[in-house]
Design a protein around this motif. Structure first.
Motif, PDB file in Angstrom:
ATOM      1  N   ALA A  59      43.471 -17.087 -30.306  1.00 26.87           N
ATOM      2  CA  ALA A  59      43.174 -15.659 -30.298  1.00 26.87           C
ATOM      3  C   ALA A  59      42.203 -15.280 -29.186  1.00 26.87           C
ATOM      4  O   ALA A  59      42.118 -14.136 -28.785  1.00 26.87           O
ATOM      5  CB  ALA A  59      42.609 -15.225 -31.649  1.00 26.87           C
ATOM      6  N   TYR A 100      49.295 -12.488 -31.879  1.00 25.95           N
ATOM      7  CA  TYR A 100      48.813 -13.465 -32.833  1.00 25.95           C
ATOM      8  C   TYR A 100      47.450 -13.158 -33.424  1.00 25.95           C
ATOM      9  O   TYR A 100      47.073 -13.732 -34.418  1.00 25.95           O
ATOM     10  CB  TYR A 100      48.770 -14.847 -32.178  1.00 25.95           C
ATOM     11  N   THR A 101      46.702 -12.274 -32.817  1.00 27.10           N
ATOM     12  CA  THR A 101      45.417 -11.960 -33.409  1.00 27.10           C
ATOM     13  C   THR A 101      45.589 -10.964 -34.546  1.00 27.10           C
ATOM     14  O   THR A 101      44.655 -10.639 -35.231  1.00 27.10           O
ATOM     15  CB  THR A 101      44.461 -11.352 -32.372  1.00 27.10           C
ATOM     16  N   GLN A 126      38.412 -17.808 -37.058  1.00 25.30           N
ATOM     17  CA  GLN A 126      38.640 -16.456 -36.547  1.00 25.30           C
ATOM     18  C   GLN A 126      39.127 -16.435 -35.099  1.00 25.30           C
ATOM     19  O   GLN A 126      39.402 -15.389 -34.550  1.00 25.30           O
ATOM     20  CB  GLN A 126      37.361 -15.630 -36.685  1.00 25.30           C
ATOM     21  N   SER A 127      39.225 -17.603 -34.482  1.00 26.81           N
ATOM     22  CA  SER A 127      39.669 -17.624 -33.086  1.00 26.81           C
ATOM     23  C   SER A 127      41.062 -18.208 -32.953  1.00 26.81           C
ATOM     24  O   SER A 127      41.555 -18.385 -31.861  1.00 26.81           O
ATOM     25  CB  SER A 127      38.708 -18.463 -32.245  1.00 26.81           C
ATOM     26  N   GLY A 128      41.668 -18.573 -34.062  1.00 29.12           N
ATOM     27  CA  GLY A 128      42.935 -19.278 -34.009  1.00 29.12           C
ATOM     28  C   GLY A 128      44.110 -18.412 -33.595  1.00 29.12           C
ATOM     29  O   GLY A 128      44.057 -17.193 -33.681  1.00 29.12           O
ATOM     30  N   GLY A 129      45.173 -19.086 -33.153  1.00 28.90           N
ATOM     31  CA  GLY A 129      46.341 -18.373 -32.645  1.00 28.90           C
ATOM     32  C   GLY A 129      47.355 -18.036 -33.723  1.00 28.90           C
ATOM     33  O   GLY A 129      48.261 -17.258 -33.492  1.00 28.90           O
ATOM     34  N   ASP A 130      47.260 -18.650 -34.876  1.00 30.08           N
ATOM     35  CA  ASP A 130      48.167 -18.275 -35.957  1.00 30.08           C
ATOM     36  C   ASP A 130      47.572 -18.734 -37.268  1.00 30.08           C
ATOM     37  O   ASP A 130      46.535 -19.364 -37.290  1.00 30.08           O
ATOM     38  CB  ASP A 130      49.562 -18.862 -35.759  1.00 30.08           C
ATOM     39  N   PHE A 131      48.244 -18.386 -38.330  1.00 27.50           N
ATOM     40  CA  PHE A 131      47.701 -18.724 -39.638  1.00 27.50           C
ATOM     41  C   PHE A 131      48.522 -19.777 -40.335  1.00 27.50           C
ATOM     42  O   PHE A 131      49.703 -19.943 -40.100  1.00 27.50           O
ATOM     43  CB  PHE A 131      47.677 -17.482 -40.521  1.00 27.50           C
ATOM     44  N   ALA A 186      45.014 -12.273 -26.569  1.00 25.41           N
ATOM     45  CA  ALA A 186      44.533 -11.213 -27.449  1.00 25.41           C
ATOM     46  C   ALA A 186      45.672 -10.258 -27.779  1.00 25.41           C
ATOM     47  O   ALA A 186      45.593  -9.081 -27.550  1.00 25.41           O
ATOM     48  CB  ALA A 186      43.380 -10.479 -26.802  1.00 25.41           C
TER      49      ALA A 186
END
Ligand code: SF4
Ligand code: SF4
Ligand code: SF4
Lengths: 272, 333
Positions: B26, B33-34, B51-56, B30
């Motif tokens: 993320a 994926y955020t 909170q900085s990750g690219g996906d869940f 920006a």
């Protein structure tokens, strides 16, 4: 309920919360607020009614939807009622208006549940909503919420350009205003104060509080003022969660693993 | 240079890239994926707490849906289909990913898988005696644990919480003990997930288990291959859709495979079944991470294969085996 509102007003007068700035506050007697605090961050039961504090006569308000379309909101006294959300995601409630030689604006974001809009909230924050604007950089995610003792970054924009070396004020109901200055890129970072009173154990037992960021900028005769107000929650690590015990437990787990290593080696030696 | 070009080397590059995407994505992209993608998540330990990750990770919506949506069938008499819609969408995304990659998510993309392998490499370089293949007995005992974790911690306890039988702490009990939550957040400098909670006994127990498990996983990873993967609830979830995966491990060796056991020795998940003779058979096991090491270390031509749909994309070979064992020796020093 009345009592709570009165305490709020009393607290506000004491610190001069808001200091005459125009800002959005969740409408005090909204049932949804309690539910929202129980399961924060998902917008479940998020307040549907907001009051524009210190509203001037000619303010207009609009709701910007997650798909970036806008819906005008109409005031009843100084409050607006949000329509039923047609989609899930981040919304912005925006008020704008002007007085003699002043232009003011107030922004607030909220996340509501529903069918996902497929548009990143960064597009919503990037969208210009007022001449002077305090923009979360980035806006916290759905699973997160503004939390005390944590730091967050924002950008100050004027006419879509970043505004460097400008003072921004941060205040909460229990902490008087403090000033931060934007850097060369118009960015600034704040740490939300741990200033909750009568804390009870359990996140859901404590209602979120409010913080308010305000900035002003003068161009010629005109003074531009803008605010961003958002809820923030207490940080369990300040109260009933211990980080040093946590680190200790990790260390014990690690030692357990090392013990197993030694045992596996002796067993291996016996075998071979 | 060509000497180092192996499947494992390629895998490391892809794992590292995926790690950056999942943990820091993320910050870099920006964009899409955020956003709030909880119902469209990957079946991955790419944690939503980061909170900085690219996906869940798909486990968090599953637990939430059980707690808040599926439970409404029992509490509010909600109709079954609307209450299950979120879960179906999540499982649908899992199915699509399995269709494309099958279980290769684990061997090639999972940040926690890569983290454990990296610690394993450090352990080897530190000269720690590696445990090698675990006994069949141990493996047989460990295998059911992941199903219990998946059924109870991801599905049943959150559902019971939603119905009102359990306290709020059981709403997402798997996340509460997940080592990926601590690892991915710590990797971005956020230490807030390392804690012991004193809110009540449930929170206390879960946070204690989480921290002990995390410490234990790190120490074990120094000398045991993929220690956490063996109880990871992602494996059962993938197994539900395993049949539709286009990528699969196919064994073709009734005549040439002499059950030398090289493949089992190479397998980080100790899947002993792969040495059994099979003719043109999909042997992708529930525990398989499609890492391809068994293909690399099989000394016979064409016995172990990766197939994508009808196409064979990689086969074991004498040449490959020689090269791979040489590199392995060099690496172990
Ligand atoms: S804590 Fe674990 S299970 Fe939960 S979202 Fe993060 S990676 Fe997934
Ligand atoms: S089994 Fe291992 S590689 Fe697969 S998702 Fe779980 S931790 Fe990651
Ligand atoms: S069976 Fe082969 S591909 Fe699957 S985990 Fe074991 S070594 Fe990797």
């Amino acid at each position: 309920m009345k009592k709570a509102v009165l305490t709020l007003i009393a607290a506000a007068t004491l610190w001069g919360y808001g200091d005459g700035a125009v800002y959005w506050a969740p409408h005090g007697c909204d049932e949804g607020k309690a539910a929202a605090s129980k399961h924060g961050g998902h917008g479940k039961g998020e307040s549907a009614m907001f009051a524009l504090m210190n509203r001037d006569g000619n303010a207009s308000a609009q709701l910007i939807l997650p798909d970036l379309s806008a819906k005008p909101l109409s005031f009843k006294r100084n409050t607006v009622m949000l329509p039923k959300p047609p989609m899930g995601g981040y919304y912005a409630v925006v008020a704008e208006g002007n007085g003699t030689n002043t232009v003011f604006s107030a922004v607030r974001y909220l996340s509501l549940q529903g069918r996902p809009s497929k548009i990143s909230p960064t597009k919503l924050t990037a969208l210009s909503k007022s001449v002077l604007e305090i923009v979360p950089d980035p806006l916290h995610r759905e699973h997160d919420r503004y939390t005390a003792s944590k730091s967050y970054r924002f950008v100050l924009r004027f006419h879509d350009q970043v505004l460097a070396n400008t003072a921004v004020s941060l205040q909460t109901h229990n902490t008087p205003a403090q000033t931060v200055t934007t850097d060369g890129a118009g960015k600034f970072t704040i740490t939300l104060p741990d200033d909750f009173k009568n804390v009870r154990i359990g996140r859901s037992e404590n209602k979120p509080s409010e913080f308010l960021l305000t900035a002003q900028y003068r161009e010629g005769e005109t003074l531009y003022q803008s605010s961003l107000s958002m809820p923030y929650s207490l940080n369990p690590n300040d109260y009933w969660q211990s980080q040093s015990y946590g680190a200790g437990a990790i260390f014990i787990g690690f030692l357990g693993g090392i013990f197993l290593y030694r045992r596996s080696k002796t067993k291996g030696a016996k075998r071979g | 240079m060509d000497k180092l070009l192996t499947l494992t080397a390629l895998r490391r590059v892809i794992q590292l890239t995926a790690f950056v995407f999942f943990v820091y994505g993320a910050m870099i992209f920006a964009t899409f994926y955020t956003g709030d993608k909880l119902t469209q998540s990957l079946p991955a330990l790419s944690c939503a707490y980061d909170q900085s990750g690219g996906d869940f990770c798909a486990l968090i919506p599953l637990q939430h849906q059980m707690d808040h949506r599926v439970s409404s069938i029992f509490t509010q008499g909600e109709k079954v289909l609307p209450a299950l819609m979120g879960t179906l969408i999540t499982l649908g995304t899992v199915a699509v990913l399995i269709l494309i990659l099958n279980k290769a998510f684990c061997g090639w993309l999972c940040p926690l898988g890569f983290f454990q392998e990296t610690i394993g490499m450090i352990g080897t370089k530190l000269g720690l005696t590696q445990m090698g293949t675990l006994s069949r007995e141990t493996i047989t005992k460990i295998r059911p644990i992941k199903w219990f974790i998946f059924l109870f911690l991801v599905l049943i306890l959150p559902l019971l919480t939603g119905i009102g039988f359990l306290g709020h702490e059981w709403g997402n009990p798997y996340c509460s003990i997940c080592p990926s939550r601590i690892m991915t957040t710590a990797m971005t400098g956020d230490m807030s997930q390392v804690y012991i909670s004193q809110a009540n006994w449930g929170y206390f127990a879960l946070s204690l288990i989480a921290d002990l498990l995390f410490g234990l996983m790190i120490a074990l990873a120094l000398f045991v291959r993929a220690p956490f993967c063996r109880i990871c609830p992602i494996l059962p979830m993938q197994t539900l859709f395993k049949k539709i995966g286009l990528l699969r491990l196919v064994k073709n060796g009734s005549s040439s495979c002499e059950s030398c056991g090289n493949c089992v020795k190479a397998c980080p998940m100790d899947i002993y079944e792969i040495q059994e003779s099979a003719e043109n058979k999909n042997i992708t096991h529930a525990d398989c991470t499609l890492c391809g090491r068994c293909i690399e270390f099989c000394p016979h031509d064409g016995v172990m294969n990766f197939k994508y749909g009808p196409v064979t994309i990689l086969s074991s070979s004498k040449e490959g085996f020689k090269k791979r064992t040489k590199i392995d020796k060099w690496w172990r020093g």
